[in-house]
Design an enzyme around this catalytic site. Sequence first.
Site, mmCIF file in Angstrom:
data_model
loop_
_atom_site.group_PDB
_atom_site.id
_atom_site.type_symbol
_atom_site.label_atom_id
_atom_site.label_comp_id
_atom_site.label_asym_id
_atom_site.label_seq_id
_atom_site.Cartn_x
_atom_site.Cartn_y
_atom_site.Cartn_z
ATOM 1 N N CYS A 7 19.926 -9.234 39.904
ATOM 2 C CA CYS A 7 18.754 -8.497 39.445
ATOM 3 C C CYS A 7 18.663 -8.599 37.928
ATOM 4 O O CYS A 7 19.660 -8.451 37.223
ATOM 5 C CB CYS A 7 18.888 -7.039 39.876
ATOM 6 S SG CYS A 7 17.490 -6.007 39.434
ATOM 7 N N CYS A 8 17.457 -8.878 37.435
ATOM 8 C CA CYS A 8 17.222 -8.885 35.990
ATOM 9 C C CYS A 8 15.856 -8.269 35.733
ATOM 10 O O CYS A 8 15.250 -7.691 36.630
ATOM 11 C CB CYS A 8 17.354 -10.282 35.408
ATOM 12 S SG CYS A 8 16.052 -11.434 35.854
ATOM 13 N N SER A 9 15.365 -8.409 34.539
ATOM 14 C CA SER A 9 14.088 -7.779 34.185
ATOM 15 C C SER A 9 12.969 -8.206 35.112
ATOM 16 O O SER A 9 12.274 -7.390 35.685
ATOM 17 C CB SER A 9 13.715 -8.097 32.740
ATOM 18 O OG SER A 9 14.639 -7.506 31.866
ATOM 19 N N THR A 14 17.420 -15.078 36.055
ATOM 20 C CA THR A 14 18.492 -14.955 37.034
ATOM 21 C C THR A 14 18.341 -15.973 38.154
ATOM 22 O O THR A 14 19.325 -16.408 38.734
ATOM 23 C CB THR A 14 18.531 -13.526 37.600
ATOM 24 O OG1 THR A 14 18.424 -12.614 36.522
ATOM 25 C CG2 THR A 14 19.821 -13.262 38.320
#
Length: 99
Positions: A7-9, A14
């Site tokens: 999970c990233c922004s 990712t």
Amino acid sequence: MTKILLCCSAGMSTSMVVKKMRVAADSKNIDVEINAVGSEEFDANVSEYDCFLLGPQIKYKLEAFKARVDGKPIAVINQMDYGMMKGEKILTDALAMIK
């Protein structure tokens, strides 16, 4: 099959790490499903995965996300490994968290 969610922004950077992790898993015949989502999609996916990795850019959300994963392993990806796209290392770290 082990399932790992990154999970990233927004899920974009990712997704490149996911590709490297999948290549590493395939080369070692590891049966694993690896996907990436943006942080707004995290809650909708918690029940489907065994392990969660957060991109370094959202490490400040770790404590809030820990409260949502029902005791499943969750960690922030090492910033150097993330930046250098060390898929094999990140995969190894994730699998070690599950065992």
